[in-house]
Design an enzyme around this catalytic site. Sequence first.
Site, mmCIF file in Angstrom:
data_model
loop_
_atom_site.group_PDB
_atom_site.id
_atom_site.type_symbol
_atom_site.label_atom_id
_atom_site.label_comp_id
_atom_site.label_asym_id
_atom_site.label_seq_id
_atom_site.Cartn_x
_atom_site.Cartn_y
_atom_site.Cartn_z
ATOM 1 N N LYS A 197 29.265 48.566 0.938
ATOM 2 C CA LYS A 197 30.659 48.179 0.688
ATOM 3 C C LYS A 197 31.604 49.322 1.007
ATOM 4 O O LYS A 197 32.621 49.155 1.700
ATOM 5 C CB LYS A 197 30.824 47.756 -0.776
ATOM 6 C CG LYS A 197 32.248 47.346 -1.136
ATOM 7 C CD LYS A 197 32.526 47.485 -2.616
ATOM 8 C CE LYS A 197 32.695 48.936 -3.018
ATOM 9 N NZ LYS A 197 33.161 49.101 -4.414
ATOM 10 N N CYS A 216 40.817 35.258 -11.794
ATOM 11 C CA CYS A 216 39.416 34.817 -11.839
ATOM 12 C C CYS A 216 38.555 35.898 -12.471
ATOM 13 O O CYS A 216 37.727 36.540 -11.815
ATOM 14 C CB CYS A 216 38.930 34.475 -10.424
ATOM 15 S SG CYS A 216 37.432 33.467 -10.388
ATOM 16 N N CYS A 228 41.609 29.634 -15.583
ATOM 17 C CA CYS A 228 41.603 28.451 -14.713
ATOM 18 C C CYS A 228 42.864 27.612 -14.872
ATOM 19 O O CYS A 228 43.327 26.975 -13.915
ATOM 20 C CB CYS A 228 40.366 27.603 -14.994
ATOM 21 S SG CYS A 228 38.791 28.433 -14.661
ATOM 22 N N CYS A 279 45.463 28.926 -12.547
ATOM 23 C CA CYS A 279 44.996 29.212 -11.189
ATOM 24 C C CYS A 279 45.440 28.099 -10.240
ATOM 25 O O CYS A 279 45.292 26.908 -10.541
ATOM 26 C CB CYS A 279 43.482 29.362 -11.161
ATOM 27 S SG CYS A 279 42.805 29.666 -9.518
ATOM 28 N N CYS A 323 38.468 24.068 -6.915
ATOM 29 C CA CYS A 323 37.389 24.972 -7.306
ATOM 30 C C CYS A 323 36.334 24.209 -8.093
ATOM 31 O O CYS A 323 36.643 23.622 -9.139
ATOM 32 C CB CYS A 323 37.932 26.131 -8.145
ATOM 33 S SG CYS A 323 36.652 27.277 -8.706
#
Length: 261
Positions: A111, A181, A188, A191, A197
Site C-alpha cells: 500500500k 462508513c 447508514c 449515507c 449498498c
Amino acid sequence: MRWEQKSATTQRRFHVWVRRFQVLVSLMLSSQTKDQVTGAAMQKLRAHGCTVENLLATSDEKLGELIYPVGFWRNKVKYLKQTSAVLQRDFGGDIPNSVEGLVRLPGVGPKMAHLAMDIAWNQVSGIGVDTHVHRISNRLGWFRRPTKNPEETRKALEEWLPRELWSEINWLLVGFGQQVCLPVSPLCSSCLNQNICPSAHQSSPVKRPKAGSPRSPKSLPFKTKTEPGQELALNDETIKQEPRPETVSYMRPRRKNKCPL
C-alpha cells in the site's frame, strides 16, 4: 557562472529528494495511526530536519520523542533508521522509483509503495488499499466473492476499475471510511449510498472474546456471584444464582400488643 548554475541545480535536486523522502516517512508513520497524530509527528520531524542524513544522526531516543505517539512508534524508529541507511547506501539519499524497490525497504508494504509512487514519483503503479478501502469495497459488494486481505482487494479492484480512477479511489474511500462508513456502527442513515449498498442498515459484527481471555465464557468459573435476580449464561445454559446471604433479611416476629384493659 557555471558553478553557480550547477550549485543551483544540485540544490533543486536535493529539495526534490527531501520531499520524496518525507512522503515515504509520512506513509510509514501513518500505519495504524490517525491523520492528526501523523501530521503532528511530521511537523516535529520537519522542524528537526527530516532528511536521510539527519535521521541517521539522530539517536533512537530523540527520534522516538519526535514521532511519539504514532502507533508502534518503537518499531517505526527502527524501520526509519534502517530505511534511511539503505537509501543512503544504495540510492544516494533518494527513494526507489519502483514498487519492487520500495517494498524491499524495512517497514514499507505494498500500500505504501503504490501511494509513494503516485505522490512522490507521479506514477500510477497500482491502487493503495488500506483497511478502509478493503472494508468498504466488500461492504458495497464490488466483488464476486469477498476478498480476505488488502492485497487481494487491490488485485480485484484493478481487474475492473478504470486505471484513470486508481489514483483517487484511495483518497475517496479513506475519507468516507473515517467519516461515514465506520468500522463499527456505520452511519447508514446519513449515507447517500444506503439505497444501493447491500450492507446498509446491517448491524456491525460483534467481536467475540478470544478463548482464554477474561471475558471468554470458558474462562469464567461455573459459580459466579451475582446480584439477586440476575442470571448468568454459561455453556448455553441459564443458571439462576441464589441471593447473597447478606442480602436476605430475617424479620423477627412482631409481638402481639397486650390489651391495656
